[in-house]
Design a protein around this motif. Structure first.
Motif, PDB file in Angstrom:
ATOM      1  N   UNK A   1      46.909  85.660  38.561  1.00 48.04           N
ATOM      2  CA  UNK A   1      45.654  86.293  38.186  1.00 48.04           C
ATOM      3  C   UNK A   1      44.599  86.197  39.277  1.00 48.04           C
ATOM      4  N   UNK A   2      44.625  85.087  40.013  1.00 52.56           N
ATOM      5  CA  UNK A   2      43.616  84.852  41.042  1.00 52.56           C
ATOM      6  C   UNK A   2      44.278  84.386  42.333  1.00 52.56           C
ATOM      7  N   UNK A   3      43.597  84.651  43.439  1.00 52.51           N
ATOM      8  CA  UNK A   3      44.069  84.116  44.714  1.00 52.51           C
ATOM      9  C   UNK A   3      43.667  82.653  44.812  1.00 52.51           C
ATOM     10  N   UNK A   4      44.537  81.854  45.360  1.00 46.11           N
ATOM     11  CA  UNK A   4      44.195  80.451  45.588  1.00 46.11           C
ATOM     12  C   UNK A   4      43.214  80.379  46.757  1.00 46.11           C
ATOM     13  N   UNK A   5      42.527  79.251  46.871  1.00 45.38           N
ATOM     14  CA  UNK A   5      41.609  79.066  47.995  1.00 45.38           C
ATOM     15  C   UNK A   5      42.366  79.145  49.322  1.00 45.38           C
ATOM     16  N   UNK A   6      43.582  78.625  49.348  1.00 43.67           N
ATOM     17  CA  UNK A   6      44.386  78.680  50.556  1.00 43.67           C
ATOM     18  C   UNK A   6      44.737  80.126  50.919  1.00 43.67           C
ATOM     19  N   UNK A   7      45.036  80.929  49.918  1.00 46.93           N
ATOM     20  CA  UNK A   7      45.344  82.345  50.159  1.00 46.93           C
ATOM     21  C   UNK A   7      44.128  83.084  50.693  1.00 46.93           C
ATOM     22  N   UNK A   8      42.976  82.795  50.132  1.00 45.19           N
ATOM     23  CA  UNK A   8      41.743  83.428  50.597  1.00 45.19           C
ATOM     24  C   UNK A   8      41.473  83.042  52.046  1.00 45.19           C
ATOM     25  N   UNK A   9      41.623  81.755  52.365  1.00 47.36           N
ATOM     26  CA  UNK A   9      41.429  81.305  53.744  1.00 47.36           C
ATOM     27  C   UNK A   9      42.400  82.000  54.691  1.00 47.36           C
ATOM     28  N   UNK A  10      43.637  82.199  54.236  1.00 47.99           N
ATOM     29  CA  UNK A  10      44.632  82.869  55.070  1.00 47.99           C
ATOM     30  C   UNK A  10      44.238  84.315  55.325  1.00 47.99           C
ATOM     31  N   UNK A  11      43.810  85.022  54.286  1.00 48.93           N
ATOM     32  CA  UNK A  11      43.400  86.422  54.429  1.00 48.93           C
ATOM     33  C   UNK A  11      42.202  86.530  55.376  1.00 48.93           C
ATOM     34  N   UNK A  12      41.263  85.603  55.250  1.00 47.48           N
ATOM     35  CA  UNK A  12      40.056  85.632  56.079  1.00 47.48           C
ATOM     36  C   UNK A  12      40.261  84.999  57.450  1.00 47.48           C
ATOM     37  N   UNK A  13      41.473  84.491  57.702  1.00 51.10           N
ATOM     38  CA  UNK A  13      41.818  83.876  58.980  1.00 51.10           C
ATOM     39  C   UNK A  13      40.873  82.722  59.338  1.00 51.10           C
TER      40      UNK A  13
ATOM     41  N   UNK B   1      41.495  79.426  59.446  1.00 48.76           N
ATOM     42  CA  UNK B   1      42.098  78.453  60.353  1.00 48.76           C
ATOM     43  C   UNK B   1      42.051  78.949  61.787  1.00 48.76           C
ATOM     44  N   UNK B   2      42.317  80.230  61.998  1.00 49.45           N
ATOM     45  CA  UNK B   2      42.270  80.802  63.346  1.00 49.45           C
ATOM     46  C   UNK B   2      40.865  80.684  63.927  1.00 49.45           C
ATOM     47  N   UNK B   3      39.877  80.933  63.110  1.00 50.47           N
ATOM     48  CA  UNK B   3      38.487  80.877  63.563  1.00 50.47           C
ATOM     49  C   UNK B   3      38.096  79.442  63.939  1.00 50.47           C
TER      50      UNK B   3
END
Length: 59
Positions: free
Chosen positions: A37-49, A51-53
């Motif tokens: 139903x919802x994206x996990x916080x880890x998934x959101x961080x991955x989509x927004x990159x 860790x790369x930033x």
């Protein structure tokens, strides 16, 4: 009277706003493809990159 932006590339662009719109679009796509139903916080961080930033050198 209708005002139209002149042809020739003189329109002003807000690059920050365009980047935010692109990220929102990526989040919407990820959310629609999510199996839960919802994206996990880890998934959101991955989509927004996020860790790369954080790993990118400042400067």
């Amino acid at each position: 009277m209708t005002h139209v932006a002149p042809v020739g590339g003189t329109a002003v662009q807000d690059h920050v706003a365009l980047a935010e719109i692109e990220l929102c679009g990526e989040l919407i796509i990820a959310a629609s493809a999510a199996r839960e139903d919802r994206l996990s916080l880890e998934s959101i961080d991955e989509v927004l990159r996020v860790a790369e930033e954080r790993q990118a050198p400042a400067g």
